[in-house]
Enzyme design. Structure first.
Site, PDB file in Angstrom:
ATOM      1  N   ARG A  16      54.880  71.993 -79.894  1.00 12.90           N
ATOM      2  CA  ARG A  16      53.498  72.172 -79.841  1.00 12.90           C
ATOM      3  C   ARG A  16      52.768  72.371 -81.299  1.00 12.90           C
ATOM      4  NH1 ARG A  16      53.291  76.092 -74.240  1.00 12.90           N
ATOM      5  NH2 ARG A  16      54.616  74.414 -73.126  1.00 12.90           N
ATOM      6  N   ASP A  67      63.528  75.644 -68.021  1.00 13.33           N
ATOM      7  CA  ASP A  67      62.032  75.124 -67.161  1.00 13.33           C
ATOM      8  C   ASP A  67      62.715  74.301 -65.910  1.00 13.33           C
ATOM      9  OD1 ASP A  67      59.613  74.654 -67.033  1.00 13.33           O
ATOM     10  OD2 ASP A  67      59.596  72.822 -68.362  1.00 13.33           O
ATOM     11  N   HIS A 117      55.880  75.192 -60.977  1.00 15.97           N
ATOM     12  CA  HIS A 117      56.317  75.309 -62.047  1.00 15.97           C
ATOM     13  C   HIS A 117      56.833  76.772 -62.208  1.00 15.97           C
ATOM     14  CE1 HIS A 117      53.389  71.809 -63.639  1.00 15.97           C
ATOM     15  NE2 HIS A 117      52.808  72.388 -62.508  1.00 15.97           N
TER      16      HIS A 117
END
Lengths: 641, 641
Positions: free
Chosen positions: A363, A383, A511
């Site tokens: 990021r 994740d 998610h």
């Protein structure tokens, strides 16, 4: 005099004469409330206490205990700071002075470079202004009046011009001779500010843009009582001692280099911690039916356009060009996993499909906001994206909650609280689907017996979510796991499954990341445990110290025995004093320090010192080994004998 | 007639009359050599056989067995192809027709789009031209003559202009009516070409630039005998069956998506293989004193300038901008590890320091050259950099050789050969240091009893190196491990250690990767084993098939027992025939297929079918389990009972 009706938060309605102020009402209700009052919420809007109320209204008196009160209090302290600075440095041009986490800052255009000694003097002047108990007044201004008032301050002139163009009202606040352009609201007089401290000087740029003029920033904290300030300063001091950046560097666990801002280097010992966390999660994945994939990091623009990132997240992505095409480094894994999902036709029998990934994410954070492991440019998450049919929401969310609870409570012994964010004003899909999904989330939370707070309307537009906040050893709140339902991404990618009815249906995505970013989680663990990691996570678990040279052989024998069982052990047989070697091992935060000498060798034992400085003598090596292995296997937070 | 002296490769000198050709000399030496002769090496330069020799010379007759002969042969086949094409398609403009690995291609500017049927017809015409045994002649041309001769072919005109500007001689070759601009040399007549096949049609651009005119490319292979062509085509067919891209996709191990060119997606089963290889290497690292680190992927330009990559490797890096600074994704780990090395002062006692890393690496390869897992844009290496003092070279290289031999020979049972590349003409450092280092490498190779070939002068300018080539099951050669000494990078970064003399010395680096890229290694393994991976690496190790529904319980019991011991097992209790279920499991390349029915359940046994289709009846479940676990532990290539 005409009367108006005021409805209080408890639902009671009282009559007052028109033009009464909230401050007066507060004192009317009780002296204590009158004194604690800082601002007021009138008909849902924050106002100054001294504003006359001229019509029937709802009213809430806001004190320091309310978030809005705390913010107004800090904002007023920022004005107090600016007041003192312009008195002491008449050429200083105040720019803006907002509230930030834990306090406030104010940026000044000024030739002088502030030094720490200045802060002490400024604080003194602030105390003097407090003592004068200046009344705080609000002034409504026309553009012309405002520009005249601030004619010597080009920053304020720029702001006034903007407010004017945006047709916003222009107002200022006055205390003594000091006037600042401000929306408010503010506390009624400077005397309410008592316990504050200026904490830091920094450079900044007007509007955060390095092309603009450089400014001088002063940070501060402010509390309603001295005891709170003292407690805060003590916590800051403790937090500094535990600062993961400091510990990471000192213990050679991880560090940062200017060649790669915001991207941690994990040294060998830090890599052991990192890989142990991955191994732990991978083992859980096996038990819990997750499947790991390895996916690329660079994707063509077209993928990001489809996913919506190009429109909404481009600023935060690293974008590059190759062969005339634009690519971006992925900031999150979701689109990769949708590609995997869509690589073949999926049936309802394949669901839930749980796809996990530890891919490095990037990021493009501003270098100014990077902070150790907790705000980085490169990280990996634990994740996973779970693809389910709508009727599987409750069951699957229950499983994820179970998984999260297992990690937070059973493994790391964290307290946590949970928030459920529901349908916002703008939402995707149909209201019925949302309310079914929200019901399913609530049922799952209740089935898992997890208390939760509802954040009404705070869900993302693409689905409701559950957030976990943990409390660390210093009582600080960290937002960690997010469990997010998503109806939108599957639709953007046309990701479907074939139902029992042989027709295609849009799949639902969850998610979820439980550690969140591994990097940030390590940072939090280091601070929570002050570097004293649980035995199973410690890079070096055991150090064996010899009392004298001649016990080296015995130390090595134990070393070998432990190593054979994959214990991370090292022997320190240097000709240094035991005291010195113990201190060194403690500084290295090694959970178990064994000492061996005459007695130990003859009896086949060791003396054990735990990281909490408890000492156990005459521990048989076999017993020690089995205790160590049991503790590691059970992932205990403490070692006890 | 004047005489000249010809020195042959065996050192013998013969006298011939001036003007004799190499072709004539070859026939003089023997009929067989005369017939095998393709071109000649005269005074070290490659020439046509029919060139008259007018002075004392050294001469080597080049046949198909020599690399240069093979290339001339293929190059002549490319001319043959162009000859046939212009006869059949008069508007075709031949451009260039070079030799490539395994064959040749020719690019044509032509309106027509070639289709597979054309290739058959062109091949026929080529055979007709071969039968005519056209003599091949060389013509030297002035610029003007050349431009006149090729006036209808703008591509050739462009080349002629370039040759002219670069003051290069211009020549052409003629066979029958066909003339092509060419440097040569060529074989003496078309009749020598016998066994060839046109294999593929592709689009190309003039000079590889998409901005230029599109061309039509025809690929072909050519051999001196039909048996060789047949063997080649058979190997190609076998290689196609084993193509890792095909197997990877069919078995859902890995695949590629256009959204991320050259960057593999490893599906869950492929990820198991990937992670098992990492786990294997990590375990070896523990035993062999390597320390793993986790490092960033994006670095500022300044690092790449220091390392030299900005100057020499920039084209192959993905470069991007953030906050006005240039960054590149790392194509290799070396500079990261130098930063780690330099993060503290190092003493000779800390050496060797072995730093390992599995960071994803990115290389901006042209999309045209990407090929499955063997040529990618994203990969990870089993990469390590070892920092040593110069006197540690031999000992450390020996350790690395031992590690490499262990992996190739003991674990994967590959044959390999080794090359040692020594000091090139341009080298860094002093000649004495080089010769000491080369001696150390030789001693290490000899101590490890590894035969090696010396590639004199082929080392990198910054140090000598050892390359490993393995041979796969189809006899193909793959370059894998490189062990590379580096005197340069430590100097660029001023990386030193404090010696026993308390002075700073430049450290020496060893770059080493044994698998090379994990991705490429997996590709090679898949092709080598034709997807039938060794038991320890197979994503699913065992599948249990029921003969009928009623044995599901027994199948599940065995399934559970194996799972408890971490065997990757699944049960197939579907109501399909055993034959069908066996074929499906075989197609999935599952190493062990167990069948259970009446007899097996009553006796507590299973029938075992290995991937080689050997069947063992009445195997006790306990025996099976212990054999499986032993095989996995020992990482055997085959399973035997």
């Amino acid at each position: 005099m005409p009367k108006i009706k005021i409805t209080l938060p408890d639902g009671s309605v009282k009559e007052y004469h028109k033009g009464i102020t909230a401050g007066e009402i507060a004192f009317g209700i009780g002296k204590r409330l009158g004194e604690d009052a800082l601002i007021a919420k009138i008909n849902g809007k924050l106002k100054d206490l001294f504003v006359p109320i001229n019509e029937d209204s709802t009213l809430q008196i806001i004190t320091y205990k309310d978030k809005e009160g705390l913010e107004a209090f800090r904002h007023s302290t920022a004005h107090l700071l600016a007041h003192a600075v312009v008195e002491m440095f008449p050429d200083a041009k105040p720019t803006i002075g907002p509230v930030v986490e834990e306090g406030f800052y104010y940026d000044f255009g000024i030739e002088h470079h502030f030094v720490p000694e200045d802060l002490v003097k400024i604080e003194q002047r602030m105390h003097e202004i407090v003592k004068k108990e200046y009344k705080v007044e609000r002034i409504e201004l026309s553009e012309g009046e405002a520009k005249k008032l601030f004619k010597n301050n080009p920053f304020k002139i720029e702001l006034i011009q903007e407010f004017h163009e945006e047709k916003q009202p222009i107002s200022a606040y006055k205390q003594g001779d000091f006037i600042d352009l401000c929306r408010g609201p503010h506390i009624p007089h400077t005397g309410k500010i008592k316990a504050f401290k200026l904490t830091k000087i920094a450079s900044a740029y007007w509007r955060g843009d390095p092309k603009n003029q450089q400014l001088q920033r002063i940070y501060g904290v402010s509390f309603s009582e001295k005891s709170m300030l003292d407690a805060h300063l003590k916590q800051v001091e403790e937090a500094e001692k535990r600062d993961h950046r400091k510990i990471g560097k000192e213990l050679e666990w991880f560090n940062f280099f200017e060649e790669s801002p915001g991207s941690p280097f994990f040294y060998p010992k830090g890599t052991i911690i990192y890989n142990l966390l991955l191994e732990f999660i991978r083992n859980e994945y096996k038990k819990r039916g997750y499947q790991e994939v390895i996916t690329p990091l660079l994707y063509e623009k077209s993928l990001w356009v489809t996913s919506g990132h190009w429109e909404h997240f481009k600023e935060s992505m690293f974008v590059l060009e190759s062969e005339g095409k634009e690519f971006a480094l992925k900031p999150m894994n979701c689109p990769s996993h949708v590609l995997v999902y869509k690589s073949k036709s999926r049936s309802y029998k394949d669901l839930p499909l749980r796809i996990a990934d530890f891919a490095p994410l990037h990021r493009n954070e501003l270098s100014g906001v990077l902070a150790g492991l907790t705000r980085v440019r490169k990280m990996s998450q634990d994740d996973a994206h779970i693809f389910i049919a709508p009727e599987q929401i409750e069951e699957e969310i229950f499983r994820v909650l179970d998984f999260t609870n297992f990690i937070y409570r059973e493994v790391f012994d964290f307290d946590y609280k949970v928030e459920l964010s529901t349908k916002p004003e703008k939402f995707m899909g149909n209201a019925e689907g949302w309310s079914k999904a929200e019901e399913a989330l609530k049922k799952a939370l209740e089935k898992k017996k997890i208390a939760y707070e509802i954040k009404s309307g705070e869900g993302a537009f693409y689905g409701p979510k559950i957030d976990f906040h943990i409390k660390d050893a210093l009582g600080r709140d960290w937002q960690l796991a997010t469990i997010q339902l998503d109806f939108q991404l599957p639709e953007r990618f046309e990701a479907t499954y074939v139902g029992a009815d042989n027709a295609k249906h849009p799949v639902v995505m969850i998610h979820r990341a439980l550690f969140g970013s591994i990097e940030r989680f390590i940072g939090i663990l280091v601070e929570h445990y002050a570097g004293k990691l649980p035995l199973w996570l410690a890079p070096v678990q055991v150090r064996i110290l010899t009392v004298a040279d001649r016990f080296e052989k015995y130390a090595n024998k134990i070393n070998e025995e432990l190593e054979k069982h994959n214990v991370r052990v090292e022997a320190d047989s240097r000709a240094e004093s035991v005291g010195y070697k113990v201190r060194e091992a403690q500084h290295q935060k090694i959970p178990l320090i064994l000492t061996v000498g005459e007695k130990e060798e003859s009896k086949g034992t060791v003396a054990v010192r735990t990281i909490d400085n408890k000492v156990y003598f005459d521990v048989k090596v076999d017993d020690l080994l089995s205790k160590i292995l049991k503790n590691i296997k059970e992932k205990k937070v403490k070692v006890e004998f």
